[in-house]
Design an enzyme around this catalytic site. Structure first.
Site, PDB file in Angstrom:
ATOM      1  N   GLY A 270       3.038 -11.620   5.189  1.00 44.31           N
ATOM      2  CA  GLY A 270       3.058 -12.822   6.223  1.00 44.31           C
ATOM      3  C   GLY A 270       4.146 -13.587   6.965  1.00 44.31           C
TER       4      GLY A 270
ATOM      5  N   ASP B 140       6.566 -16.766  -4.803  1.00 39.50           N
ATOM      6  CA  ASP B 140       6.432 -15.491  -4.610  1.00 39.50           C
ATOM      7  C   ASP B 140       5.760 -15.751  -5.852  1.00 39.50           C
ATOM      8  OD1 ASP B 140       5.977 -13.140  -6.030  1.00 39.50           O
ATOM      9  OD2 ASP B 140       7.632 -11.969  -5.912  1.00 39.50           O
TER      10      ASP B 140
ATOM     11  N   TYR C 297      -5.066  -0.334  -6.216  1.00 40.04           N
ATOM     12  CA  TYR C 297      -4.966  -1.700  -5.489  1.00 40.04           C
ATOM     13  C   TYR C 297      -6.645  -2.476  -5.639  1.00 40.04           C
ATOM     14  CZ  TYR C 297      -7.043  -4.729  -1.196  1.00 40.04           C
ATOM     15  OH  TYR C 297      -6.984  -5.229  -0.465  1.00 40.04           O
TER      16      TYR C 297
ATOM     17  N   ARG D  54     -16.557   2.434   7.959  1.00 39.52           N
ATOM     18  CA  ARG D  54     -16.596   1.484   7.190  1.00 39.52           C
ATOM     19  C   ARG D  54     -17.137   0.270   8.017  1.00 39.52           C
ATOM     20  NH1 ARG D  54     -14.331   4.858   4.416  1.00 39.52           N
ATOM     21  NH2 ARG D  54     -12.139   5.524   4.944  1.00 39.52           N
TER      22      ARG D  54
HETATM   23  P1  NAD Z   1      -1.557 -10.211   4.597  1.00 46.81           P
HETATM   24  O1  NAD Z   1      -0.762  -8.800   4.433  1.00 46.81           O
HETATM   25  O2  NAD Z   1      -1.372 -10.344   5.996  1.00 46.81           O
HETATM   26  O3  NAD Z   1      -1.735 -11.018   3.795  1.00 46.81           O
HETATM   27  C1  NAD Z   1      -1.605 -10.874   2.415  1.00 46.81           C
HETATM   28  C2  NAD Z   1      -0.718 -12.541   2.594  1.00 46.81           C
HETATM   29  O4  NAD Z   1       0.347 -12.823   1.090  1.00 46.81           O
HETATM   30  C3  NAD Z   1       0.730 -12.377   3.432  1.00 46.81           C
HETATM   31  O5  NAD Z   1       0.858 -13.249   4.059  1.00 46.81           O
HETATM   32  C4  NAD Z   1       1.815 -12.169   2.156  1.00 46.81           C
HETATM   33  O6  NAD Z   1       3.191 -12.945   2.564  1.00 46.81           O
HETATM   34  C5  NAD Z   1       0.968 -12.853   1.451  1.00 46.81           C
HETATM   35  N1  NAD Z   1       1.929 -12.218  -0.081  1.00 46.81           N
HETATM   36  C6  NAD Z   1       1.947 -10.652  -0.808  1.00 46.81           C
HETATM   37  N2  NAD Z   1       2.479 -10.608  -1.467  1.00 46.81           N
HETATM   38  C7  NAD Z   1       2.609 -11.711  -2.245  1.00 46.81           C
HETATM   39  C8  NAD Z   1       3.300 -12.621  -3.114  1.00 46.81           C
HETATM   40  N3  NAD Z   1       3.540 -12.174  -4.104  1.00 46.81           N
HETATM   41  N4  NAD Z   1       3.953 -14.170  -3.360  1.00 46.81           N
HETATM   42  C9  NAD Z   1       2.939 -14.941  -2.333  1.00 46.81           C
HETATM   43  N5  NAD Z   1       2.368 -14.525  -1.091  1.00 46.81           N
HETATM   44  C10 NAD Z   1       2.695 -12.759  -1.357  1.00 46.81           C
HETATM   45  O7  NAD Z   1      -3.203  -9.016   4.881  1.00 46.81           O
HETATM   46  P2  NAD Z   1      -4.808  -9.648   5.253  1.00 46.81           P
HETATM   47  O8  NAD Z   1      -5.029  -8.287   5.277  1.00 46.81           O
HETATM   48  O9  NAD Z   1      -4.644 -11.023   5.485  1.00 46.81           O
HETATM   49  O10 NAD Z   1      -5.098 -10.104   3.388  1.00 46.81           O
HETATM   50  C11 NAD Z   1      -5.638 -11.336   2.633  1.00 46.81           C
HETATM   51  C12 NAD Z   1      -6.394 -11.049   1.354  1.00 46.81           C
HETATM   52  O11 NAD Z   1      -7.588 -10.229   2.129  1.00 46.81           O
HETATM   53  C13 NAD Z   1      -5.249  -9.767   0.816  1.00 46.81           C
HETATM   54  O12 NAD Z   1      -6.014 -10.246  -0.961  1.00 46.81           O
HETATM   55  C14 NAD Z   1      -6.474  -8.579   0.471  1.00 46.81           C
HETATM   56  O13 NAD Z   1      -6.541  -7.882  -0.377  1.00 46.81           O
HETATM   57  C15 NAD Z   1      -8.220  -9.756   1.238  1.00 46.81           C
HETATM   58  N6  NAD Z   1      -8.755  -8.250   2.009  1.00 46.81           N
HETATM   59  C16 NAD Z   1      -8.285  -8.228   3.713  1.00 46.81           C
HETATM   60  C17 NAD Z   1      -8.883  -7.047   3.318  1.00 46.81           C
HETATM   61  C18 NAD Z   1      -8.695  -6.572   5.275  1.00 46.81           C
HETATM   62  O14 NAD Z   1      -9.317  -5.398   6.100  1.00 46.81           O
HETATM   63  N7  NAD Z   1      -7.239  -6.835   5.443  1.00 46.81           N
HETATM   64  C19 NAD Z   1     -10.117  -6.560   3.433  1.00 46.81           C
HETATM   65  C20 NAD Z   1     -10.917  -6.659   1.657  1.00 46.81           C
HETATM   66  C21 NAD Z   1      -9.729  -7.830   0.889  1.00 46.81           C
END
Ligand code: NAD
Length: 317
Positions: free
Chosen positions: A37, A56, A147, A214
């Site tokens: 992020g 974290d 995952y 998808r």
């Molecule tokens: P992203 O990587 O932009 O967001 C994940 C966020 O979590 C980031 O801001 C990152 O810094 C933070 N993060 C990661 N590890 C961490 C930790 N150990 N401690 C604290 N913060 C941590 O990705 P996104 O696409 O916005 O995903 C958000 C959520 O949606 C996730 O749970 C992901 O599994 C889920 N998701 C996303 C999609 C997609 O298509 N993008 C689909 C299904 C589910």
């Protein structure tokens, strides 16, 4: 007006949720380690009074401290390790963030007396290979990647907290989310990557024949589903959130050409060998979310792709 905490709130989807909460006047705290992020995603929210706790989720004491400071009534839990390939290469790391990290968030939420936690899971990776299209929640998850496995395990812990402690938990299983703030330079998100390439005047690279499908879901619709799940105390268990339709990679290329007003030759795909372990088809049956959360997919692929292109253009000035 309520007090919210959003884990992963500096990320692509989380920051869109944060902005929606701030826009309607809620108090928002973000817990994020900024590993993927970005603080810039929160520029508007922080200026409007949102607070970022840089921590974290694997660190239980740090999570607890953030909850103590924020005192949230409701939590959106999005922080996660989201890289499918990395999850296969290092399943222990993936589980450390997605399973143990989720338990740390649930424990802190329980201690803080949180009324409701909306958990985030994956409709794209949890079901594995299935012939049931679109796939309803009743299909048994058989994920192919670590995952999907860790996300399923986290779902089960959320259900367990509801069972044992009566905590209001609900999980949303997203389709393939796309839209503003998804990183065009990242590994995930074919629409963001292709949008970036279109604006660079480069061709899209398709692994395989481009017929793999998808359930591409616009981030604005995902935000709406989250707000509905938080507002609906009767919502429990897991809900698919998607469009219910299948779009192929070639459909994405067509949508980008239409939205970008680009001639077919100027954005002709280059094909490379298919990658191992990729699902051939994915789409989610969203009947349950529609009936119980009032969820509707408002955004068509072309509309969503147009918004994504507009955002990347604006970012690049
Ligand atoms: P992203 O990587 O932009 O967001 C994940 C966020 O979590 C980031 O801001 C990152 O810094 C933070 N993060 C990661 N590890 C961490 C930790 N150990 N401690 C604290 N913060 C941590 O990705 P996104 O696409 O916005 O995903 C958000 C959520 O949606 C996730 O749970 C992901 O599994 C889920 N998701 C996303 C999609 C997609 O298509 N993008 C689909 C299904 C589910």
């Amino acid at each position: 007006m309520a007090n919210y905490l959003v884990t992963g709130g500096a990320g692509f989807i989380g920051s869109n949720i944060v902005d929606a909460l701030v826009a309607r006047g809620d108090d928002v705290a973000v817990l994020d380690d900024l590993s993927s992020g970005r603080r810039e995603n929160l520029a508007g929210a922080l200026a409007a009074g949102a607070v970022l706790h840089e921590a974290d989720i694997r660190d239980a004491a740090a999570v607890r401290a953030a909850f103590d400071a924020a005192r949230p009534e409701l939590v959106f839990h999005l922080a996660a390790q989201i890289d499918v390939r990395k999850s296969i290469d290092d399943p222990a790391f993936d589980a450390g963030v997605n399973v143990v990290g989720t338990i740390n968030v649930l424990e802190a939420a329980r201690a803080a007396g949180v009324a409701r936690l909306v958990n985030t899971s994956t409709g794209g990776a949890i079901y594995g290979e299935t012939d049931v299209m679109p796939t309803p929640e009743t299909v048994t998850p058989l994920p192919m990647a670590a995952y999907g496995q860790s996300k399923q395990c986290a779902e089960l812990y959320c259900a367990w907290y509801a069972r044992l402690y009566g905590m209001g938990t609900v999980t949303l299983r997203y389709g393939n989310v796309y839209g503003p703030r998804q990183d065009p330079a990242g590994e995930a998100g074919v629409i963001a990557i292709f949008a970036g390439r279109l604006l660079d005047g480069r061709h899209p690279v398709i692994f395989g024949d481009g017929l793999a499908t998808r359930d591409y879901t616009f981030v604005g619709d995902i935000v709406a589903a989250n707000l509905a799940a938080a507002a609906n105390p009767g919502a429990t268990g897991s809900y698919n959130v998607g469009t219910g339709t299948e779009s192929s990679v070639l459909d994405v290329v067509d949508a980008l050409r239409e939205a970008g007003d680009t001639a077919p030759d100027a954005f002709a795909p280059v094909h490379e060998p298919a990658r191992m372990g990729e699902l051939q088809r994915s789409s989610l049956d969203v009947t349950r979310a529609r009936d119980e959360l009032g969820f509707t997919t408002g955004t068509t692929l072309v509309e969503g792709v147009r918004a994504t292109l507009g955002h990347i253009r604006a970012q690049r000035g």
